[in-house]
Write an enzyme that holds these catalytic residues in place. Structure first.
Site, PDB file in Angstrom:
ATOM      1  N   ASP A 194       0.863  -1.177   0.000  1.00 18.19           N
ATOM      2  CA  ASP A 194       0.000   0.000   0.000  1.00 18.19           C
ATOM      3  C   ASP A 194       0.902   1.230   0.000  1.00 18.19           C
ATOM      4  OD1 ASP A 194      -2.516   1.518   0.429  1.00 18.19           O
ATOM      5  OD2 ASP A 194      -1.559   1.959   2.352  1.00 18.19           O
ATOM      6  N   ASP A 242      -0.009   5.025   0.744  1.00 13.62           N
ATOM      7  CA  ASP A 242      -0.162   6.051   1.789  1.00 13.62           C
ATOM      8  C   ASP A 242      -0.321   5.421   3.160  1.00 13.62           C
ATOM      9  OD1 ASP A 242      -0.270   8.332  -0.085  1.00 13.62           O
ATOM     10  OD2 ASP A 242      -2.118   7.380  -0.746  1.00 13.62           O
ATOM     11  N   ASN A 255      -5.366   2.482  -3.586  1.00 13.60           N
ATOM     12  CA  ASN A 255      -6.639   3.136  -3.903  1.00 13.60           C
ATOM     13  C   ASN A 255      -6.397   4.635  -4.047  1.00 13.60           C
ATOM     14  OD1 ASN A 255      -7.961   0.711  -3.674  1.00 13.60           O
ATOM     15  ND2 ASN A 255      -8.998   1.187  -1.752  1.00 13.60           N
ATOM     16  N   SER A 286      -8.964   7.221  -4.780  1.00  8.59           N
ATOM     17  CA  SER A 286     -10.325   7.696  -5.023  1.00  8.59           C
ATOM     18  C   SER A 286     -10.390   9.200  -5.241  1.00  8.59           C
ATOM     19  CB  SER A 286     -11.233   7.317  -3.847  1.00  8.59           C
ATOM     20  OG  SER A 286     -10.820   7.982  -2.660  1.00  8.59           O
ATOM     21  N   CYS A 289      -6.139   2.242  -8.198  1.00 13.16           N
ATOM     22  CA  CYS A 289      -7.564   2.237  -8.532  1.00 13.16           C
ATOM     23  C   CYS A 289      -8.086   3.657  -8.435  1.00 13.16           C
ATOM     24  CB  CYS A 289      -8.342   1.332  -7.586  1.00 13.16           C
ATOM     25  SG  CYS A 289     -10.141   1.515  -7.764  1.00 13.16           S
ATOM     26  N   CYS A 309     -16.051  -1.138  -8.990  1.00 12.21           N
ATOM     27  CA  CYS A 309     -15.051  -1.877  -9.756  1.00 12.21           C
ATOM     28  C   CYS A 309     -14.576  -3.109  -8.989  1.00 12.21           C
ATOM     29  CB  CYS A 309     -13.861  -0.956 -10.046  1.00 12.21           C
ATOM     30  SG  CYS A 309     -13.024  -0.445  -8.534  1.00 12.21           S
TER      31      CYS A 309
END
Length: 203
Positions: A12, A14, A55, A57, A93, A108
């Site tokens: 990951d 962050d 991720n 977003s 993503c 998704c």
């Protein structure tokens, strides 16, 4: 010391690899998290390929564009290159079902805790997911890793606040930072097998 064959450590971004600055895409504000340098160097030397799965977003929410993530990737590569560690892949993503940007407001399969990012990276890099690891700072990362049939390590730095546990949300190990995570991964891997030469070029 034998090396690991065709295995990755999915990281990951962050709060795990770099300090958590919410929705940041300014390369000048990116700083490696404590323990990253030593941990990543030892994982690389052991033969694991290091892949970011994140991720993002903020794209769907309209905070920044996908183009901004190119500079983020370049900065990450520069930070790791400075101590001799290549980044084998950068996957993100951009989606969020509640996003404001219609193109990205979708349910998704790549948004963690779903395993799509890890599976795509494994196809691209020919990684053996059952010999790979997923390391993150929240249980959604752990669930994504388990769903992809990886082993998992949670970095317990205070970013996981809900602790909603299930069979797929229990890590193999809880570490304070990437250095400690690397200790466990290397110890748990055992003697390994010889690794065949692999490219560190971008996917």
């Amino acid at each position: 010391m034998a090396l690991i064959r065709d295995a990755a450590v999915f990281l990951d971004k962050d709060g795990t690899l770099i300090d958590d600055v919410p929705y940041n895409v300014d390369p000048n504000r990116m700083r490696l998290a404590p323990g990253s340098r030593s941990g990543l160097r030892r994982l690389h030397e052991r033969g694991f390929r290091l892949v970011v799965v994140s991720n993002q977003s903020g794209v769907a929410r309209g905070y920044f564009t996908e183009d901004a993530l190119r500079d983020v990737e370049e900065r990450l590569r520069d930070l790791l290159r400075a101590f001799g560690v290549p980044l084998a892949g950068f996957y993100y993503c951009p989606h969020d079902p509640l996003g404001r940007v219609k193109r990205y407001a979708t349910d998704c399969t790549c948004r963690k805790p779903r395993p799509g990012l890890l599976q795509r990276a494994a196809r691209d890099g020919h990684f053996d997911l059952t010999h790979s690891w997923c390391v993150g700072d929240i249980l959604d990362d752990i669930e994504a890793g388990c769903a992809a049939h990886c082993r998992t390590v949670l970095i317990d730095n205070g970013n996981e606040t809900k602790w909603q546990l299930s069979d797929r949300r229990v890590p193999d190990y809880i570490a304070r930072n990437l250095d400690e995570a690397a200790d466990f991964i290397i110890d748990a891997t055992g003697p390994g097998r010889p690794v065949r030469p692999h490219s560190t070029a971008r996917p």
